[in-house]
Structure formats: structure tokens, C-alpha cells
Design a protein around this motif. Structure first.
Motif, PDB file in Angstrom:
ATOM      1  N   GLY A   1       0.857  -1.106  -0.037  1.00 45.20           N
ATOM      2  CA  GLY A   1       0.005   0.032  -0.109  1.00 45.20           C
ATOM      3  C   GLY A   1       0.760   1.220  -0.088  1.00 45.20           C
ATOM      4  O   GLY A   1       1.963   1.539   0.599  1.00 45.20           O
ATOM      5  N   LEU A   2       0.297   2.091  -0.615  1.00 45.13           N
ATOM      6  CA  LEU A   2       0.714   3.742  -0.535  1.00 45.13           C
ATOM      7  C   LEU A   2       2.282   3.700  -0.981  1.00 45.13           C
ATOM      8  O   LEU A   2       3.384   4.255  -0.476  1.00 45.13           O
ATOM      9  CB  LEU A   2       0.867   4.184   0.887  1.00 45.13           C
ATOM     10  N   ASN A   3       2.463   2.758  -2.215  1.00 44.65           N
ATOM     11  CA  ASN A   3       4.037   2.702  -2.670  1.00 44.65           C
ATOM     12  C   ASN A   3       4.446   3.798  -3.852  1.00 44.65           C
ATOM     13  O   ASN A   3       5.393   3.671  -4.229  1.00 44.65           O
ATOM     14  CB  ASN A   3       4.134   1.254  -3.154  1.00 44.65           C
ATOM     15  N   TYR A   4       3.454   4.638  -3.931  1.00 44.51           N
ATOM     16  CA  TYR A   4       3.670   5.858  -4.823  1.00 44.51           C
ATOM     17  C   TYR A   4       3.440   7.115  -3.942  1.00 44.51           C
ATOM     18  O   TYR A   4       2.295   7.107  -3.574  1.00 44.51           O
ATOM     19  CB  TYR A   4       2.974   5.740  -5.952  1.00 44.51           C
ATOM     20  N   SER A   5       4.524   7.866  -3.663  1.00 38.67           N
ATOM     21  CA  SER A   5       4.164   9.191  -3.041  1.00 38.67           C
ATOM     22  C   SER A   5       2.786  10.002  -3.317  1.00 38.67           C
ATOM     23  O   SER A   5       2.160  10.461  -2.587  1.00 38.67           O
ATOM     24  CB  SER A   5       5.484   9.934  -2.859  1.00 38.67           C
ATOM     25  N   ASP A   6       2.877  10.241  -4.618  1.00 39.15           N
ATOM     26  CA  ASP A   6       1.795  11.027  -5.064  1.00 39.15           C
ATOM     27  C   ASP A   6       0.325  10.276  -4.969  1.00 39.15           C
ATOM     28  O   ASP A   6      -0.811  10.953  -4.764  1.00 39.15           O
ATOM     29  CB  ASP A   6       1.950  11.562  -6.628  1.00 39.15           C
ATOM     30  N   HIS A   7       0.310   9.008  -4.893  1.00 44.20           N
ATOM     31  CA  HIS A   7      -1.021   8.201  -4.534  1.00 44.20           C
ATOM     32  C   HIS A   7      -1.286   8.362  -3.013  1.00 44.20           C
ATOM     33  O   HIS A   7      -2.374   8.478  -2.683  1.00 44.20           O
ATOM     34  CB  HIS A   7      -1.007   6.932  -4.884  1.00 44.20           C
TER      35      HIS A   7
ATOM     36  N   MET B   1       7.944   4.671  -7.741  1.00 43.73           N
ATOM     37  CA  MET B   1       7.853   3.666  -6.472  1.00 43.73           C
ATOM     38  C   MET B   1       8.680   4.463  -5.360  1.00 43.73           C
ATOM     39  O   MET B   1       9.774   4.594  -5.671  1.00 43.73           O
ATOM     40  CB  MET B   1       8.264   2.359  -6.810  1.00 43.73           C
ATOM     41  N   VAL B   2       8.080   4.204  -4.284  1.00 41.26           N
ATOM     42  CA  VAL B   2       8.685   4.619  -3.151  1.00 41.26           C
ATOM     43  C   VAL B   2       9.837   3.603  -2.711  1.00 41.26           C
ATOM     44  O   VAL B   2      11.178   3.903  -2.586  1.00 41.26           O
ATOM     45  CB  VAL B   2       7.839   4.795  -1.827  1.00 41.26           C
ATOM     46  N   PHE B   3       9.417   2.030  -2.723  1.00 41.88           N
ATOM     47  CA  PHE B   3      10.222   0.935  -2.526  1.00 41.88           C
ATOM     48  C   PHE B   3      10.218   0.254  -4.024  1.00 41.88           C
ATOM     49  O   PHE B   3       9.395  -0.134  -4.496  1.00 41.88           O
ATOM     50  CB  PHE B   3       9.587   0.169  -1.384  1.00 41.88           C
TER      51      PHE B   3
ATOM     52  N   SER C   1       2.020  -7.641  -5.549  1.00 43.09           N
ATOM     53  CA  SER C   1       1.462  -6.294  -6.300  1.00 43.09           C
ATOM     54  C   SER C   1       1.776  -5.384  -5.496  1.00 43.09           C
ATOM     55  O   SER C   1       1.738  -4.906  -4.508  1.00 43.09           O
ATOM     56  CB  SER C   1      -0.188  -6.510  -6.031  1.00 43.09           C
ATOM     57  N   THR C   2       2.736  -4.312  -6.465  1.00 44.48           N
ATOM     58  CA  THR C   2       3.379  -3.158  -6.055  1.00 44.48           C
ATOM     59  C   THR C   2       3.147  -2.011  -5.596  1.00 44.48           C
ATOM     60  O   THR C   2       3.738  -1.065  -5.432  1.00 44.48           O
ATOM     61  CB  THR C   2       4.910  -3.452  -6.884  1.00 44.48           C
ATOM     62  N   GLY C   3       1.917  -1.828  -5.700  1.00 39.08           N
ATOM     63  CA  GLY C   3       1.336  -0.335  -5.594  1.00 39.08           C
ATOM     64  C   GLY C   3       0.712   0.384  -6.644  1.00 39.08           C
ATOM     65  O   GLY C   3       1.063  -0.187  -7.746  1.00 39.08           O
ATOM     66  N   THR C   4       0.120   1.388  -6.724  1.00 36.19           N
ATOM     67  CA  THR C   4      -0.441   2.023  -7.649  1.00 36.19           C
ATOM     68  C   THR C   4      -0.192   3.627  -7.862  1.00 36.19           C
ATOM     69  O   THR C   4      -0.157   4.205  -6.672  1.00 36.19           O
ATOM     70  CB  THR C   4      -2.019   1.909  -7.459  1.00 36.19           C
ATOM     71  N   PRO C   5      -0.097   4.088  -8.958  1.00 34.41           N
ATOM     72  CA  PRO C   5       0.219   5.511  -9.320  1.00 34.41           C
ATOM     73  C   PRO C   5      -1.181   6.383  -8.816  1.00 34.41           C
ATOM     74  O   PRO C   5      -2.080   5.611  -8.476  1.00 34.41           O
ATOM     75  CB  PRO C   5       0.729   5.612 -10.659  1.00 34.41           C
ATOM     76  N   PRO C   6      -1.067   7.644  -8.907  1.00 36.52           N
ATOM     77  CA  PRO C   6      -2.323   8.368  -8.472  1.00 36.52           C
ATOM     78  C   PRO C   6      -3.350   8.286  -9.706  1.00 36.52           C
ATOM     79  O   PRO C   6      -3.061   8.026 -10.830  1.00 36.52           O
ATOM     80  CB  PRO C   6      -1.597   9.779  -8.492  1.00 36.52           C
TER      81      PRO C   6
END
Length: 288
Positions: A77-83, A216-218, A240-245
Motif C-alpha cells: 500500500g501507498l508505494n507511490y508518494s503521489d498516490h 515507486m517509493v520502494f 502487487s507493488t502499489g499504484t500511481p495516482p
């Protein structure tokens, strides 16, 4: 290679897509693309197969989940800072982990069925990482050696269940049909840099998400290493590695959520596209 599974539920076969975009039947080479086959080195063995000698599969076909028996679908979760910003949440200091129930996993174009009473179901295009061999306390420098390949995941989410019903996120993430995976497992030799892949998602022809895995943050390598500290990753598991905004929750001035009849289309560079139609609760669609 682009490996896949095709056919109706309960009668899926393994296949590959050749350089000309033609699906070839692999069932004469291996019985199915399973976790056991990945563990036994199926991808290395398939590299010696001449696709032109395999039977052609007539299209259209149903694309099944890329591995027959995905053991764990672990999400970040929350692996894109803008998301994180659009969700009103802080960028985490460490990866936020949750799981999606295996009963959520469907083929990439199968129907998406809203759970009973859903009012805030949402979309998330994500890079999926398919584990190829057992990973436990692996170093980040070697983490990508444990990856079999990559795929597209739509991490569908019921935001009311996730954020307003108490407890952890799982109840809003693991609903039946909320985990489309595929169409292909693209092996690592075709994805030299998983941190530079364009990704996008549309609903009813309107582009909502446009991003790239470089934000990605990580990173994928960090995630494989990090998760392996808390649980053993087995062949066939998917991260599943997270989503962009651009998710529905973050739309301004008002959130936008999925309704019956909506059509989602999403994809990641080199990994293929998915397309799903949203349906009201219908148990027959889930089980059929």
C-alpha cells in the motif's frame, strides 16, 4: 517469454505468445503453469522450446490467471508518494503490506462483480511480481534472482470496507473478483528494468491513471527482500507493488467509484492489457 494460461474455468491450458503475437499451446510440453512447475525450473526448460513447432491456439480465448495455484497475493500500500497524497495518507517509512484472498483472483478479462452493498469500489493498476523460487531473508542485491517474471494486476478495492469499517485493509481488498491477474507472465529476460515501465488505466474510455514504476517509493528488489523477512515467498506467489495516482478515491472535487456497466481498461508497458466489465452482485458470474 510471454507465458499464459487460456481456456474456460476448470479446463485451462498453458501457452505462450510467440514473437508474432500468436498464442501457442504448451500442454504437450507441460501439464499446466503451476507453482510446482516454476519451482522445478519450467521457465529455463521452456527457453529451449521452438514456438513454431507448437500448435496454434485460435483466438479469441479466455486468459486465466498466469499461475494455476497462486499461493499468496501480497500487496503493497501507498508505494507511490503521489498516490499517498491523494489518499490523504503519509508516505510510509517501511512498506505497508496486506493480502488479497486467493478467492479474489480471476483472469484478466473476467467479469468484476461488486460485493453486496458496495458503494465505493475503486480501481488500481499495479505491477505484479511473480516469484520463481523460494525466498527467505534474501538480500536486496540478489532479490531479483528470485523473480520468475512480471504481470499486470488490478488491485480493486472497496474503500468503505477498507477505510470505514474498522480493522485492517483486507476486508476491502479481498472481495471476490477483486484480483484480476494477467494476461501474461513476462519473464525477467524481457523486463531488464522493472523500475521503468509506463502504466495506465481508463474507465469508460476516460484516462484516470498514468504513471511509471520509476516513481515507486520502494523498488521491486527492496520489496522482495523486505517481504521475505516476514514470510517465506514461494514459487507462484505474486507481489502487487502499489499504484500511481488517479484512483477513484482521489478524484476532485468528488470521488468517482465503479458502477455496474462500467468498463475498465488498463495496461503496463510490455506486459499486456486487461479489460473488465463491472457487474452488480451476481453469484453465478463469480462461480461460472
Amino acid at each position: 517469454m510471454k507465458l499464459l494460461r487460456f481456456g474456460p474455468k476448470g479446463a485451462e491450458k498453458p501457452g505462450l505468445m510467440d514473437a508474432d503475437g500468436v498464442i501457442r499451446d504448451l500442454s504437450g510440453v507441460l501439464p499446466d503453469l503451476t507453482s510446482a512447475q516454476l519451482a522445478a525450473g519450467a521457465i529455463a526448460r521452456l527457453s529451449d522450446v521452438d514456438p513454431s513447432r507448437l500448435p496454434v491456439v485460435e483466438q479469441p480465448v479466455r486468459y486465466a490467471p498466469v499461475v494455476a495455484d497462486i499461493g499468496k497475493l501480497i500487496c503493497v500500500g501507498l508505494n507511490y508518494s503521489d498516490h499517498a497524497a491523494e489518499s490523504g495518507m503519509a508516505v510510509p517509512a517501511e512498506p505497508v503490506l496486506f493480502t488479497k484472498a486467493t478467492s479474489s483472483i480471476i483472469g484478466c478479462n473476467d467479469p468484476v462483480v461488486l460485493p453486496r452493498g458496495s458503494v465505493k469500489s475503486d480501481w488500481e493498476v499495479e505491477l505484479g511480481v511473480v516469484i520463481g523460487k523460494r525466498a527467505r531473508y534474501v538480500d536486496e542485491a540478489n532479490a531479483l534472482d528470485y523473480v520468475a517474471g512480471y504481470c499486470v494486476v488490478n488491485d480493486l478495492s472497496e474503500r468503505e470496507y477498507q477505510l470505514e469499517r474498522g480493522g485492517q485493509w483486507d476486508k476491502g481488498k479481498g472481495c471476490d473478483t477483486f484480483g484480476p491477474v494477467g494476461p501474461w507472465l513476462v519473464t525477467t529476460d524481457e523486463v531488464p528494468d522493472p523500475q521503468n515501465l509506463d502504466m495506465w488505466l481508463e474507465v469508460n474510455g476516460k484516462r484516470y491513471q498514468t504513471g511509471n514504476t520509476r516513481t515507486m517509493v520502494f523498488t521491486v528488489a527492496h520489496l522482495v527482500s523486505y517481504i521475505s523477512r516476514f514470510m517465506t515467498l514461494q514459487p507462484g506467489d505474486v507481489i502487487s507493488t502499489g499504484t500511481p495516482p488517479g484512483v477513484g478515491l482521489g478524484q476532485k472535487p468528488d470521488p468517482v467509484y465503479l458502477e455496474p456497466g462500467d468498463r475498465m481498461k488498463l495496461g503496463i508497458e510490455g506486459l499486456g492489457e486487461q479489460e473488465q466489465t463491472v457487474h452488480a452482485w451476481n453469484e453465478a458470474l463469480i462461480d461460472g
